[in-house]
Design a protein around this motif. Structure first.
Motif, mmCIF file in Angstrom:
data_model
loop_
_atom_site.group_PDB
_atom_site.id
_atom_site.type_symbol
_atom_site.label_atom_id
_atom_site.label_comp_id
_atom_site.label_asym_id
_atom_site.label_seq_id
_atom_site.Cartn_x
_atom_site.Cartn_y
_atom_site.Cartn_z
ATOM 1 N N ILE A 25 0.850 -1.204 0.000
ATOM 2 C CA ILE A 25 0.000 0.000 0.000
ATOM 3 C C ILE A 25 0.883 1.251 0.000
ATOM 4 C CG2 ILE A 25 -1.725 1.323 1.312
ATOM 5 C CD1 ILE A 25 -2.837 -1.391 2.307
ATOM 6 N N ARG A 26 1.969 1.163 0.770
ATOM 7 C CA ARG A 26 2.907 2.300 0.816
ATOM 8 C C ARG A 26 3.454 2.593 -0.594
ATOM 9 N NH1 ARG A 26 5.209 3.911 5.480
ATOM 10 N NH2 ARG A 26 4.999 1.959 6.615
ATOM 11 N N GLU A 27 3.806 1.525 -1.301
ATOM 12 C CA GLU A 27 4.335 1.731 -2.661
ATOM 13 C C GLU A 27 3.254 2.298 -3.589
ATOM 14 O OE1 GLU A 27 7.143 -1.147 -4.083
ATOM 15 O OE2 GLU A 27 6.489 -0.833 -6.165
ATOM 16 N N ALA A 28 2.024 1.835 -3.388
ATOM 17 C CA ALA A 28 0.917 2.358 -4.218
ATOM 18 C C ALA A 28 0.690 3.849 -3.907
ATOM 19 C CB ALA A 28 -0.363 1.557 -3.983
ATOM 20 N N CYS A 29 0.908 4.256 -2.688
ATOM 21 C CA CYS A 29 0.804 5.697 -2.369
ATOM 22 C C CYS A 29 1.915 6.464 -3.093
ATOM 23 C CB CYS A 29 0.907 5.934 -0.859
ATOM 24 S SG CYS A 29 -0.557 5.405 0.054
ATOM 25 N N GLY A 30 3.082 5.855 -3.183
ATOM 26 C CA GLY A 30 4.217 6.502 -3.845
ATOM 27 C C GLY A 30 3.971 6.717 -5.326
ATOM 28 N N THR A 31 3.443 5.712 -6.014
ATOM 29 C CA THR A 31 3.202 5.896 -7.456
ATOM 30 C C THR A 31 2.044 6.867 -7.671
ATOM 31 O OG1 THR A 31 2.038 3.783 -7.396
ATOM 32 C CG2 THR A 31 4.181 3.794 -8.457
ATOM 33 N N ALA A 32 1.034 6.788 -6.793
ATOM 34 C CA ALA A 32 -0.080 7.752 -6.922
ATOM 35 C C ALA A 32 0.436 9.177 -6.743
ATOM 36 C CB ALA A 32 -1.174 7.447 -5.900
ATOM 37 N N ALA A 33 1.413 9.343 -5.852
ATOM 38 C CA ALA A 33 1.957 10.682 -5.596
ATOM 39 C C ALA A 33 2.550 11.279 -6.876
ATOM 40 C CB ALA A 33 3.013 10.628 -4.501
ATOM 41 N N ASN A 34 3.243 10.452 -7.655
ATOM 42 C CA ASN A 34 3.805 10.973 -8.913
ATOM 43 C C ASN A 34 2.703 11.559 -9.788
ATOM 44 O OD1 ASN A 34 6.297 10.011 -8.117
ATOM 45 N ND2 ASN A 34 6.089 8.069 -9.226
ATOM 46 N N GLY A 35 1.578 10.845 -9.848
ATOM 47 C CA GLY A 35 0.459 11.316 -10.662
ATOM 48 C C GLY A 35 -0.186 12.567 -10.089
ATOM 49 N N HIS A 36 -0.408 12.557 -8.776
ATOM 50 C CA HIS A 36 -1.067 13.714 -8.149
ATOM 51 C C HIS A 36 -0.239 14.986 -8.342
ATOM 52 C CE1 HIS A 36 -4.719 12.498 -5.836
ATOM 53 N NE2 HIS A 36 -4.250 11.292 -6.119
ATOM 54 N N LEU A 37 1.069 14.876 -8.175
ATOM 55 C CA LEU A 37 1.904 16.080 -8.290
ATOM 56 C C LEU A 37 1.904 16.593 -9.731
ATOM 57 C CD1 LEU A 37 4.861 15.108 -5.924
ATOM 58 C CD2 LEU A 37 2.906 16.571 -5.437
ATOM 59 N N ALA A 38 1.967 15.652 -10.680
ATOM 60 C CA ALA A 38 1.966 16.068 -12.091
ATOM 61 C C ALA A 38 0.631 16.721 -12.451
ATOM 62 C CB ALA A 38 2.228 14.853 -12.988
ATOM 63 N N VAL A 39 -0.460 16.178 -11.934
ATOM 64 C CA VAL A 39 -1.783 16.749 -12.224
ATOM 65 C C VAL A 39 -1.906 18.132 -11.599
ATOM 66 C CG1 VAL A 39 -4.248 16.509 -11.670
ATOM 67 C CG2 VAL A 39 -2.980 14.576 -12.638
#
Ligand code: GLY
Ligand code: MN
Ligand code: MN
Length: 455
Positions: A176-190
């Motif tokens: 789950i921690r890793e899934a938060c990390g990849t989601a973060a890349n998307g959120h910041l770019a958006v």
């Protein structure tokens, strides 16, 4: 290399734990019911559009993935006390379709695997499983395995295993921690692209590009809505048009890691948003963090949900949206039309994970209070739970119009009318319950809207 080694060790411990818990569930089931000698977890059958050869996007059954994060349909995993779990893995010989791409997961170092070439070959290799229960989406496969209909997902056994899925193992938390990390890349770019005025569709493409996920690989339909679209709780259309007026962007989007989801929401206001909306947004961000900081073992989720409504009442009063006091608003149920969903839910293999309303492992249900029918989580929090905390405050005309008719003096309706084009606010973090209280798995990776980011 080091992280792969770590994951192998974590997964090995996870499988040992899940096998032990499954064996305990089988013992408890045998004491209260007919019992069985093992369980076959079926990845599931691919499902097709009616009268068509095009399949729906496939997700392996979640109880299967918990043991064996193997993509694709038809695999069987047999768990019997006294022997190691056995995976019959279907590696189809098929020139129309490629096999699923390698995932990089070390399951093949940990599980006992027999590769077979088809669904029928898996059934034949597994042999007579008439003394087992079946978990999966295909009763006909259960029949072929010799399993009686009464042993297809027996209620008690499902409840026992669903309950157990609430307590995440270190391996699951790591995912789950890793899934938060990849989601973060998307959120910041958006966030960066939104401030340049990109359309919802462009922002979704930005999200996929930055996370490296395909649309069907995200754990739920990403919600990316400008302005009034932010007031549709599960808005997924993604318009092509540029934002107009472009006051507010709400993004609720996650990714997954070996089946485990992240589920994160941020709301951003642009420079043209009304000041009252920005004040409400700042206050909602503070409220969300207050609620996160109340998470801990032994905390009742219903109490947190009530705190969220009391917090929203205060914000409605302090921003001048409401003319009544916070207590009056809460007592009259007038926060409900502004916050019509639950404060959060368990998170794991399913984005709305199982067991959230269970009061006992055996499946006794704690229904939500009558006042809050949408609350998915009534279960007392315990160490190892991962939940979302996602308070919202929306301006939804179909919910507010009846309030306006019944309570014409309770709100500043002119102000409400000016805020309707802003849609609403939701802020959502994923939170692990620890002995010491909690760990917010998302905040450090995806800052709040007031914190600057590079670019
Ligand atoms: N993304 C759906 C939810 O927040 O529950
Ligand atoms: Mn969400
Ligand atoms: Mn959520």
């Amino acid at each position: 290399m080091e992280s792969v080694m770590d994951r192998t060790a974590l997964f090995r411990d996870h499988v040992d734990h899940v096998v032990a818990r499954t064996n305990e569930a089988l013992r408890a089931y045998a004491q209260k019911d007919a019992g069985c000698e093992g369980i076959v977890f079926h990845a599931g059958k691919m499902l097709y559009h009616h009268a068509d050869d095009q399949p729906f996007p496939f997700r392996p059954m979640f109880h299967f993935t918990r043991f064996a994060p193997v993509p694709g349909p038809d695999h069987l995993l047999v768990v019997r006390p006294g022997s190691a779990p056995k995976l019959y893995r279907v590696v189809a010989q098929d020139f129309w379709h490629e096999p699923p791409a390698p995932t990089g997961h070390p399951f093949d170092e940990v599980l006992d695997i027999e590769n077979v070439e088809s669904a029928d070959a898996a059934i034949a290799a597994a042999g007579d499983l008439s003394d087992c229960a079946y978990f999966g989406n295909a009763p006909d496969v259960a029949r072929k395995l010799g399993i009686d209909a009464s042993r297809v997902e027996p209620e008690l056994l499902v409840s026992l295993l669903d309950w157990d899925r609430g307590m995440k193992t270190p391996y699951e938390v790591d995912c789950i921690r890793e899934a938060c990390g990849t989601a973060a890349n998307g959120h910041l770019a958006v966030r960066r692209a939104a401030m340049r005025g990109a359309s919802e569709r462009e922002l979704f493409a930005t999200y996929l590009e930055a996370t490296g996920f395909l649309e069907n690989e995200t754990p739920y339909g990403s919600i990316i809505g400008w302005d009034e679209n932010a007031a549709t709780l599960h808005y997924t259309s993604k318009r092509v048009a540029k934002p107009d007026p472009g006051y507010v962007l709400l993004i609720d989007a996650g990714t997954s890691c070996f089946g485990y989801a992240s589920d994160v929401t941020r709301t951003y206001a642009t420079a043209s948003a009304p000041a009252e909306f920005v004040a409400a947004l700042d206050a909602m961000d503070d409220l969300e963090q207050e609620l996160v900081n109340k998470v801990g073992p032994g905390v009742g989720f219903i109490d947190l949900h009530i705190d969220a409504h009391r917090g929203v009442a205060k914000i409605l009063h302090e921003t001048g949206i409401a003319k009544k006091s916070a207590d009056e608003l809460y007592d009259l149920g007038l926060t409900q039309p502004f916050l019509p969903h639950g404060l959060g839910h368990h998170l794991g293999l399913q984005v709305h994970d199982v067991g959230g309303r269970q009061k006992t492992p055996e499946g006794e249900i704690e229904a939500p209070p009558e006042k809050f029918p949408s609350l998915r989580t009534t279960r007392e929090l315990a160490v190892g739970h991962v939940v979302t905390i996602e308070p919202g405050l929306y301006f939804i005309p179909m919910l507010l119009d009846p309030v306006r008719a019944e309570h014409p003096d309770a709100f500043d309706w002119d102000l409400v009318d000016r805020l309707v084009p802003c849609g609403g606010i939701r802020i959502e973090d994923d939170v692990l319950v620890t002995e010491a209280g909690r760990e917010d798995l998302t905040r450090g990776l995806i800052p709040g809207h007031r914190e600057p980011i590079d670019g």
